[in-house]
Design a protein around this motif. Structure first.
Motif, mmCIF file in Angstrom:
data_model
loop_
_atom_site.group_PDB
_atom_site.id
_atom_site.type_symbol
_atom_site.label_atom_id
_atom_site.label_comp_id
_atom_site.label_asym_id
_atom_site.label_seq_id
_atom_site.Cartn_x
_atom_site.Cartn_y
_atom_site.Cartn_z
ATOM 1 N N TYR A 129 5.403 25.501 21.983
ATOM 2 C CA TYR A 129 6.511 26.460 21.940
ATOM 3 C C TYR A 129 7.448 26.009 20.826
ATOM 4 N N LYS A 130 7.770 26.935 19.918
ATOM 5 C CA LYS A 130 8.630 26.598 18.793
ATOM 6 C C LYS A 130 9.800 27.571 18.698
ATOM 7 N N TYR A 131 10.930 27.007 18.244
ATOM 8 C CA TYR A 131 12.110 27.839 17.986
ATOM 9 C C TYR A 131 12.683 27.446 16.636
ATOM 10 N N ASP A 132 12.802 28.428 15.738
ATOM 11 C CA ASP A 132 13.347 28.217 14.401
ATOM 12 C C ASP A 132 14.748 28.794 14.354
ATOM 13 N N THR A 133 15.730 27.939 14.055
ATOM 14 C CA THR A 133 17.126 28.375 14.097
ATOM 15 C C THR A 133 17.466 29.332 12.955
ATOM 16 N N GLN A 134 16.843 29.138 11.789
ATOM 17 C CA GLN A 134 17.164 30.000 10.653
ATOM 18 C C GLN A 134 16.597 31.407 10.846
ATOM 19 N N LYS A 135 15.359 31.482 11.313
ATOM 20 C CA LYS A 135 14.736 32.789 11.541
ATOM 21 C C LYS A 135 15.171 33.403 12.859
ATOM 22 N N ASP A 136 15.717 32.555 13.759
ATOM 23 C CA ASP A 136 16.044 32.974 15.128
ATOM 24 C C ASP A 136 14.795 33.552 15.794
ATOM 25 N N VAL A 137 13.700 32.800 15.680
ATOM 26 C CA VAL A 137 12.407 33.229 16.201
ATOM 27 C C VAL A 137 11.850 32.140 17.102
ATOM 28 N N SER A 138 11.283 32.543 18.228
ATOM 29 C CA SER A 138 10.608 31.608 19.120
ATOM 30 C C SER A 138 9.238 32.168 19.477
ATOM 31 N N GLN A 139 8.305 31.256 19.763
ATOM 32 C CA GLN A 139 6.958 31.705 20.074
ATOM 33 C C GLN A 139 6.208 30.612 20.815
ATOM 34 N N ALA A 140 5.452 31.006 21.835
ATOM 35 C CA ALA A 140 4.570 30.105 22.565
ATOM 36 C C ALA A 140 3.138 30.544 22.312
ATOM 37 N N ALA A 141 2.259 29.588 22.000
ATOM 38 C CA ALA A 141 0.883 29.951 21.663
ATOM 39 C C ALA A 141 -0.018 28.737 21.805
ATOM 40 N N LEU A 142 -1.306 29.008 21.812
ATOM 41 C CA LEU A 142 -2.318 27.956 21.829
ATOM 42 C C LEU A 142 -2.321 27.233 20.488
ATOM 43 N N GLY A 143 -2.493 25.917 20.533
ATOM 44 C CA GLY A 143 -2.574 25.129 19.318
ATOM 45 C C GLY A 143 -4.013 24.939 18.866
ATOM 46 N N ASP A 144 -4.239 23.958 18.013
ATOM 47 C CA ASP A 144 -5.571 23.675 17.490
ATOM 48 C C ASP A 144 -6.348 22.800 18.473
ATOM 49 N N VAL A 145 -7.428 23.334 19.007
ATOM 50 C CA VAL A 145 -8.286 22.579 19.919
ATOM 51 C C VAL A 145 -9.084 21.559 19.107
ATOM 52 N N SER A 146 -9.205 20.341 19.633
ATOM 53 C CA SER A 146 -9.898 19.287 18.909
ATOM 54 C C SER A 146 -10.923 18.593 19.799
#
Length: 336
Positions: A129-146
């Protein structure tokens, strides 16, 4: 404030030419500095040493499985230059420094299976889950499976060095930074395949454990792209390879409590960005992180780790927090 127009104009033109590629480089660097499988290997290796008493090998015995949960928080802060140049006069119409911060929360399930007593298979399923203060955007998603393999060529001997070889394959299952709308979305993956290999070693000098690792990661090109970055179309990315190493020590305060400190550094070679009209290259970068960890043994074969770290270079995360613990699923095993 005095200004030398010739030098300023030249500098402004140079900054404008590389602005789009620089923004792509920042996104790529952030993805590369997430918790990697090499970090997990180092932590695993240390945990295996603590649990290796009276065992021929410190990896999982053949046929056994283990499941671990980890959670991490990374904080990044950047100062970005925002510049605009009048096409007719060549004068700078806007020059300002923007402050940007990104909060990244990630968690992962890591499954280990003992193929042989000295060979362990691992797969890691991350969610971020990431939140960018400049874009004011947040998103939760699957990452890179290894997927990875750890191999111990020599049996564990008291007083001797414990050596483990590892290899890792990372797949671009997360949201690629080269497929998203960079103004409205944040990525959860690297956007390309990579393979890595290395060696980790440890030595017990009671009550201290010395450990270290050295690895190399080869990154495959990401082609067939069609991403708009600042008005330019990005067609292909040729990510640079990386070399990483780490070293540290752990001190056992008691049978239940241990403290560790480590230093990790990664050197990333230049990345090429192929746009429709030109090709841009990022500079080599170096990230360095210091980590401290508290290990709490909750049972004879279970260790819970709490970690704190901070970056030493501009390309490193400013703050890192982590938690890892094993999950007991013995009741779900066949024959349990």
């Amino acid at each position: 404030m005095k200004m030398m127009s010739g030098k300023v104009a030249a500098m402004a033109a140079l900054l404008l030419a590389h602005h789009v590629a620089w923004a792509a480089e920042v996104d790529e660097a952030r993805e590369a500095l997430q918790t990697t499988d090499e970090d997990v290997t180092q932590e695993k290796n240390l945990e295996e040493v603590f649990q290796a008493a009276e065992k021929q090998y410190s990896l999982l015995p053949s046929g056994e499985m283990s499941l671990n949960f980890s959670a991490n928080y990374n904080y990044y802060r950047d100062d970005r230059i925002d510049i605009a140049i009048d096409e007719n006069t060549g004068n700078i119409s806007r020059f300002r420094i923007e402050q940007d911060a990104q909060h990244a929360f990630s968690s992962a399930l890591s499954l280990d299976y003992g193929i042989w007593n000295n060979l362990t298979f691992n797969t890691r399923l991350p969610v971020s889950y990431k939140y960018d203060t400049q874009k004011d955007v947040s998103q939760a998603a699957l990452g890179d499976v290894s997927f990875s393999l750890r191999y111990q060529p020599f049996p564990v001997k008291p007083g001797a060095m414990n050596t483990t070889l590892y290899t890792t394959l990372s797949t671009p299952t997360g949201d690629s930074p080269y497929d998203i709308n960079v103004n409205e979305e944040v990525s959860s993956g690297s956007g390309y395949y990579s393979v890595g290999a290395g060696v980790s070693a440890s030595k017990v000098i009671d009550p201290v454990v010395l450990f270290g690792s050295l690895g190399y990661t080869y990154a495959f090109d990401a082609s067939g792209l069609n991403q708009n970055r600042g008005g330019e179309i990005l067609n292909e990315v040729q990510p640079g390879d990386s070399v990483n190493f780490s070293m540290g020590l752990a001190y056992s305060l008691s049978y239940e409590v241990s403290l560790s400190a480590s230093y990790q550094q990664s050197y990333n070679f230049e990345t090429n960005f192929l746009f429709e009209d030109y090709t841009a290259a990022s500079e080599d970068s170096t990230s360095s992180v210091i980590n401290t960890s508290l290990g709490l043994r909750t049972s004879s074969n279970r260790i819970v780790n709490l970690s704190f770290g901070f970056g030493l270079t501009e390309d490193s995360p400013d703050v890192l927090l982590g938690l890892s613990l094993p999950i007991d699923f013995s009741g779900l095993k066949p024959g349990a």
